[in-house]
Design an enzyme around this catalytic site. Structure first.
Site, short mmCIF file in Angstrom:
data_model
loop_
_atom_site.label_atom_id
_atom_site.label_comp_id
_atom_site.label_asym_id
_atom_site.label_seq_id
_atom_site.Cartn_x
_atom_site.Cartn_y
_atom_site.Cartn_z
N THR A 26 0.60 -0.04 6.46
CA THR A 26 0.61 -0.64 5.97
C THR A 26 0.90 -1.60 5.88
O THR A 26 1.20 -1.65 7.21
CB THR A 26 1.91 -0.37 5.00
OG1 THR A 26 1.70 -0.97 3.39
CG2 THR A 26 3.07 -0.36 5.34
N GLY A 27 1.06 -2.50 5.57
CA GLY A 27 0.90 -4.03 6.13
C GLY A 27 -0.42 -5.04 5.96
O GLY A 27 -1.57 -4.76 5.16
N THR A 38 0.55 -0.75 0.23
CA THR A 38 0.77 0.22 0.28
C THR A 38 0.75 1.30 0.48
O THR A 38 1.44 1.63 0.46
CB THR A 38 -0.86 -0.20 1.01
OG1 THR A 38 -1.99 -1.46 1.52
CG2 THR A 38 -1.96 0.86 1.23
N ARG A 67 -13.68 -8.66 -0.39
CA ARG A 67 -12.29 -7.95 0.53
C ARG A 67 -12.59 -6.51 0.79
O ARG A 67 -11.53 -5.95 -0.20
CB ARG A 67 -11.53 -8.99 0.72
CG ARG A 67 -10.81 -9.19 1.88
CD ARG A 67 -9.38 -7.47 1.55
NE ARG A 67 -8.23 -8.26 2.25
CZ ARG A 67 -7.32 -6.91 2.33
NH1 ARG A 67 -6.88 -6.14 1.83
NH2 ARG A 67 -6.51 -7.01 3.97
N VAL A 68 -12.70 -6.38 1.82
CA VAL A 68 -11.50 -4.80 2.00
C VAL A 68 -10.67 -4.84 3.38
O VAL A 68 -11.09 -5.52 4.51
CB VAL A 68 -13.37 -3.98 2.44
CG1 VAL A 68 -12.67 -2.31 2.38
CG2 VAL A 68 -14.15 -4.12 1.01
N GLY A 69 -9.79 -3.86 2.81
CA GLY A 69 -8.91 -4.45 4.45
C GLY A 69 -8.96 -2.84 4.89
O GLY A 69 -9.67 -2.22 4.82
N ASP A 70 -7.86 -1.84 5.55
CA ASP A 70 -7.65 -0.95 6.61
C ASP A 70 -8.17 0.40 5.15
O ASP A 70 -7.58 1.67 5.80
CB ASP A 70 -6.61 -0.73 7.09
CG ASP A 70 -5.30 -1.08 6.48
OD1 ASP A 70 -5.11 -2.48 6.03
OD2 ASP A 70 -3.98 0.13 6.77
N GLY A 116 -3.92 -5.66 6.21
CA GLY A 116 -4.95 -4.44 7.53
C GLY A 116 -5.84 -5.64 7.98
O GLY A 116 -6.81 -4.20 8.88
#
Length: 332
Positions: free
Chosen positions: A242-243, A191, A219-222, A245
Site C-alpha cells: 500500500t502507499g 489501498t 494512471r495505473v498504480g501497483d 504505487g
C-alpha cells in the site's frame, strides 16, 4: 472529520456488541509467531489486511471459520470496502481522477498462482469480483478500461454511477487550485491489500483501490499489477503493498518479499528489506509512504513501512487485532 480519523475512532461491531481490537506491535508478533512456528504449532486459518479495515477482515474470517477457501474469503473481505461509501479510496464512492471519472484497479490470486486483474475500469462497483471472473472465465489475466467494463457487464455486473455527491463536491473544490500534494499515511488513497490462509493451509490474496485521488487519466498504480501490489506462491506465502504505487512498481516489491521468504527470511525481515530497497534508491523517500504486509505458509506474518502510522488488521482464532507497523530508521 478525515476518513483516517473516523476509522481510527470507530469500533468493530458484531452481533450488536462493540468489539475494540487489541493493538500490538508487528515486531512483537513476528517474534512470537516465529517461536510458535519453530515448535510446529502454526494456528490456521488467518487473514491479514492493510490498514484498519476491520470489517473487511471480519467478513473474510467468517468465510474461513466455516471452512471456506481462502480465495472466497479474499473476495468477500475486499467487497466490504468496495461497497463502503465512506471509504473514498476503494470501489463505490471513491475519489475521481482529474477529469472527474472514478476508475478502479484490482487483482486477485489463488493457491494455484492463477491471477486476474482489471485496471482503469469505470461504472462497476466490485472490481475484485470482476478480477476473479477474468481469472476464472477468460484466457487472459488483465483487462483494461472499456474492455474490462464490457466484460463485467457480460458477466452480469450492473453499471452504476460510482461518483457520490460528496466525492463530486470534493473534486470541484480541488479543481480550484488543481494541486496534488501527497500526505503521509493518507496520500489520497488507502489501498486494501488482503492475504488469507484457510484451514487446508492454502493461501490467496487480493488488492483493490481507486488509486491516487485526482490522478492523471489513465494512471495505473501497483495494486493490480502482479508482483508489485500483490504476489502469492502457495509453497512460500504472499505479500501485498500500500502507499505510493509508483515506488512499489519500480522495485516489484511484493514479488521481492515472497522470494526473500523463499530464501529463508521471515515475513518481518522480508518486509523490512522491501522497504529498504525503496528508500536506498530514492532520496525523496521522506515525502511518501509505502507499507508492506507478508504472510508465510506457517502463518507467520510481518509488516513494515517507511513512516510510522501504518498498520494491519488481523483475524485469527476468532480474535480481531490491530498490529502497528514498525517504521524505517536510517542507519548512521
Amino acid at each position: 472529520m478525515k476518513r483516517r480519523n473516523f476509522i481510527k475512532r470507530a469500533s468493530l461491531t458484531g452481533l450488536g456488541l462493540a468489539v475494540v481490537p487489541s493493538i500490538i506491535s508487528c515486531e512483537t508478533e513476528a517474534k512470537k509467531d516465529k517461536k510458535a512456528a519453530a515448535v510446529g504449532t502454526p494456528v490456521l486459518p488467518i487473514v491479514v489486511a492493510t490498514w484498519r479495515f476491520h470489517n473487511a477482515t471480519k467478513a473474510a474470517w467468517e468465510v474461513l471459520e466455516k471452512g471456506g477457501a481462502s480465495i472466497d474469503a479474499i473476495e468477500a473481505g475486499c467487497r466490504i470496502e468496495e461497497a463502503d461509501l465512506k471509504n473514498t479510496t476503494v470501489g463505490n464512492g471513491a475519489t475521481p481522477d482529474r477529469d472527474g471519472n472514478v476508475t478502479l484497479d484490482a487483482c486477485i490470486m489463488n493457491k494455484k498462482g492463477d491471477y486476474g486483474a482489471v485496471v482503469c475500469m469505470e461504472n462497476i462497483a466490485h472490481p475484485i469480483s470482476v478480477a476473479r471472473k477474468v481469472m476464472e472465465e477468460t484466457p487472459h489475466v488483465l483487462l483494461a478500461g472499456k474492455g474490462a467494463e464490457q466484460f463485467a457487464v457480460s458477466q452480469g455486473f450492473k453499471r452504476e454511477n460510482l461518483l457520490t455527491e460528496s466525492s463530486r463536491k470534493a473534486w470541484e473544490k480541488w479543481k480550484v487550485k488543481s494541486e496534488y500534494k501527497p500526505i503521509i499515511n493518507i496520500e489520497n488513497h488507502d489501498t486494501i491489500g488482503m492475504l488469507a490462509i484457510d484451514k487446508n493451509g492454502d493461501i490467496s490474496g487480493g488488492c483493490t483501490t481507486s488509486g491516487l485521488a485526482y490522478k492523471m487519466a489513465g494512471r495505473v498504480g501497483d495494486s493490480a499489477i502482479i508482483g508489485s501490489g500483490l504476489f502469492i506462491d502457495n509453497t512460500v506465502g504472499g505479500a501485498t503493498a500500500t502507499g505510493m504505487g509508483e515506488e512499489v512498481l519500480k522495485t516489484v516489491g511484493s514479488y521481492l518479499i515472497v522470494e526473500l521468504m523463499r530464501q529463508g527470511r521471515t515475513p518481518q525481515e522480508a518486509c523490512e528489506e522491501g522497504v529498504k530497497r525503496i528508500v536506498e534508491s530514492n532520496p525523496n523517500y521522506k515525502n511518501f509512504q509505502v507499507g508492506y504486509v507478508a504472510l508465510n505458509k506457517q502463518g507467520e506474518y510481518g509488516c513494515y513501512c517507511i513512516h510510522g502510522g501504518f498498520g494491519i488488521s488481523k483475524y485469527q482464532e476468532g480474535k480481531q487485532t490491530y498490529v502497528e507497523s514498525n517504521a524505517y530508521t536510517k542507519k548512521a
